[in-house]
Enzyme design. Structure first.
Site, PDB file in Angstrom:
ATOM      1  N   HIS A   1      -6.397  -1.328  11.459  1.00 28.41           N
ATOM      2  CA  HIS A   1      -5.791  -1.847  10.229  1.00 28.41           C
ATOM      3  C   HIS A   1      -6.679  -2.936   9.637  1.00 28.41           C
ATOM      4  O   HIS A   1      -7.138  -3.819  10.364  1.00 28.41           O
ATOM      5  CB  HIS A   1      -4.402  -2.409  10.567  1.00 28.41           C
ATOM      6  CG  HIS A   1      -3.596  -2.799   9.370  1.00 28.41           C
ATOM      7  ND1 HIS A   1      -3.524  -2.022   8.225  1.00 28.41           N
ATOM      8  CD2 HIS A   1      -2.820  -3.883   9.129  1.00 28.41           C
ATOM      9  CE1 HIS A   1      -2.737  -2.621   7.354  1.00 28.41           C
ATOM     10  NE2 HIS A   1      -2.301  -3.753   7.877  1.00 28.41           N
TER      11      HIS A   1
ATOM     12  N   GLN B   1       0.814  -1.219   0.000  1.00 31.64           N
ATOM     13  CA  GLN B   1       0.000   0.000   0.000  1.00 31.64           C
ATOM     14  C   GLN B   1       0.851   1.274   0.000  1.00 31.64           C
ATOM     15  O   GLN B   1       0.318   2.353  -0.255  1.00 31.64           O
ATOM     16  CB  GLN B   1      -0.962   0.002   1.194  1.00 31.64           C
ATOM     17  CG  GLN B   1      -0.278   0.136   2.542  1.00 31.64           C
ATOM     18  CD  GLN B   1      -1.234  -0.036   3.725  1.00 31.64           C
ATOM     19  OE1 GLN B   1      -1.668  -1.134   4.023  1.00 31.64           O
ATOM     20  NE2 GLN B   1      -1.557   1.066   4.386  1.00 31.64           N
TER      21      GLN B   1
ATOM     22  N   CYS C   1      -5.296   0.525   3.482  1.00 32.04           N
ATOM     23  CA  CYS C   1      -5.397  -0.898   3.811  1.00 32.04           C
ATOM     24  C   CYS C   1      -6.784  -1.451   3.538  1.00 32.04           C
ATOM     25  O   CYS C   1      -6.949  -2.570   3.074  1.00 32.04           O
ATOM     26  CB  CYS C   1      -5.026  -1.114   5.269  1.00 32.04           C
ATOM     27  SG  CYS C   1      -6.034  -0.157   6.408  1.00 32.04           S
TER      28      CYS C   1
END
Ligand SMILES: *[C@@H]1O[C@H](CO)[C@@H](O)[C@H](O)[C@H]1NC(C)=O
Ligand SMILES: *[C@@H]1O[C@H](CO)[C@@H](O)[C@H](O)[C@H]1NC(C)=O
Length: 478
Positions: A425, A283, A289
């Site tokens: 995340h 990324q 993410c």
């Protein structure tokens, strides 16, 4: 040796907390409670109603995320500031201790719980919290929680001071310097000036201590240490790679519950062995993410329904998904809806990843995969495993604090390092199993193949660690 290192760490961290608190006290605005210009931090008196609310919120999340029997509350606020950033961000340093109330008791008001009188039962701790309040969404999020046991008694400190003879100290800094040089060479770092290099070395040193603490308290088989993120502060890491929006539950779009799995979960499963998983992606310096988690899931769904493994475009979501915030974060539930509205995803080759937002270049003629809806999975880890084995890889989100320091093995951080309410995340669950008797989840990350084990992170399975069970979802392809 390890416990000594740990104590040194506690002392250093505690001194730093005090130092930070002093800096905050000195640089804060003199007008208590008066809002400064947007973005400028303002010092707050203990009586500030917004601060009081934020402290109660932090206490609640802290207690939900910890294993202790007793309810813990703030004994005193050491420093508090607020900052206007898309809402109000409170930065609070406070001392916490055990009350006489047990967590299992249902209480209308925890303020009635008195503190334990004996210090060994009070177990004080100093915590730094960051709380982000978005009043117009009526949502509050815990962005950060970092706690250290209170300063050890002076006897211990003296022993430590004596142990750090100059020669031992020199040897340590030589070791550190060579580790840092190795890191700089391996990850091809270049710093703009000597000052910058010195600053990065200090951050590296601090990160090595955190890695050591995680290591000595890990209950799995993980190895923590030098990673490609070792010269970043926790805040830099968080703002460059993580995604605070994931904790904003109220921004979540409701999804239909997934139909339950038909059979019980087999003892182990790995979608990589069945050709459903594309290579690990990266990324870059962008909080995207969520896009990688969702494309990974759709690649799996498409493969299982249509028999072809594609690599799908995250950049399309960064540029064209107006329900999410591009590199500023997003939610899988929004992304599914955006993909349905757009009409599908292009391939990685047709719409390649560049890692920052540009104008939307989506073309419906290039759609390579579509979805027909999305579902939310149950929160029981056995049910998640059963669903995964039957239906494909799953988009999930977790608290990624330990991931900055992870090298290999099955990570099982202590709960204080992995508050399940601080999900930041999004990743892809591709399988599960056991390694030498330790049950794990296999997690495809989006930080490149040089992260963890060939780009994968392995997390302990069975205790809802790091909130791994809280945001599991999948697209539906008909
Ligand atoms: C190392 O970094 C420099 C400058 O940032 C770049 O030009 C070079 O290609 C990099 N080398 C490798 C092996 O990544
Ligand atoms: C699924 O979505 C695609 C693309 O929007 C559509 O062509 C197809 O008819 C849908 N399938 C079903 C069963 O609804």
């Amino acid at each position: 040796m390890e416990s000594k290192n740990l104590r040194v760490c506690y002392i250093t961290c505690f001194i730093m907390l005090i130092f930070n608190a002093l800096v905050m006290a000195l640089d804060g605005s003199p007008e208590h409670g008066v809002t400064g210009s947007p973005g400028q931090p303002v010092r707050l008196p203990d009586s500030d109603p917004g601060l009081q609310k934020a402290v109660r919120f932090a206490e609640g999340r802290y207690n939900m995320g910890s294993n202790g029997i007793y309810l813990r509350r703030v004994i005193k606020i050491i420093s508090a500031r607020k900052q206007l950033v898309k809402g109000v961000k409170y930065s609070i340093v406070a001392e916490l201790g055990n009350t006489l109330c047990k967590k299992s008791e249902v209480l209308a008001d925890s303020a009635v719980c008195d503190f334990h009188a004996e210090p060994n039962k009070l177990k004080t701790e100093v915590c730094a919290f960051e709380i982000w309040d978005l009043p117009w969404f009526s949502t509050t999020t815990l962005l950060k929680q970092k706690c250290q046991p209170d300063a050890p008694d002076t006897e211990n400190s003296q022993i430590d001071a004596g142990a750090l003879s100059p020669s031992a100290h020199d040897k340590k800094s030589v070791e550190l310097l060579s580790e840092f040089k190795e890191f700089v060479a391996k990850y091809n770092r270049s710093y703009s000036s000597q000052e910058e290099a010195d600053k990065r070395l200090r951050i590296f040193q601090k990160n090595m201590k955190t890695a050591q603490t995680l290591q000595s308290l890990d209950q799995g088989s993980a190895e923590y240490g030098v990673t490609k993120f070792s010269d970043l502060t926790e805040d830099e890491f968080r703002s460059l790679y993580l995604n605070p929006l994931l904790s904003q539950w109220s921004l979540q779009r409701p999804m239909k519950p997934a139909p339950a799995a038909i059979s019980a979960a087999p003892p182990s499963w790995d979608w990589r062995e069945h050709g459903a998983i594309s290579p690990v992606k990266n990324q870059g310096l962008c909080g995207s993410c969520w896009a990688f988690s969702v494309t990974g899931n759709i690649e799996g769904q498409w493969f299982l329904k249509k028999g072809k493994l594609l690599s799908l475009s995250e950049q399309e979501l960064v540029d064209c998904d107006r329900l999410d915030q591009a590199c500023g974060g997003g939610l899988p539930s929004n992304a599914y809806e955006a993909i349905e509205k757009l009409g599908g995803l292009e391939t990685e080759i047709d719409y390649s990843y560049i890692g920052h937002k540009q104008s939307c270049g989506f073309s419906s003629g290039k759609v390579a995969a579509y979805i027909n809806g999305s579902v939310e999975l149950p929160r029981d880890e056995n049910e998640i495993a059963a669903w995964l084995a039957e239906n494909g890889p799953v988009s999930i989100a977790l608290n990624a604090f330990a991931m900055q320091f992870y090298r290999r093995g099955v990570s099982r951080p202590m709960k204080i390092f992995c508050n399940p309410w601080m999900i930041d995340h999004a990743v892809l669950l591709v399988g599960y199993g056991e390694r030498k008797g330790i049950p794990f989840w296999a997690i495809k990350n989006s930080w490149g193949e040089d992260y963890g084990e060939q780009g994968y992170y392995y997390l302990y399975r069975g205790s809802r660690l790091c909130g791994i069970n809280r945001m599991c979802s999948s697209a539906v392809v008909n």
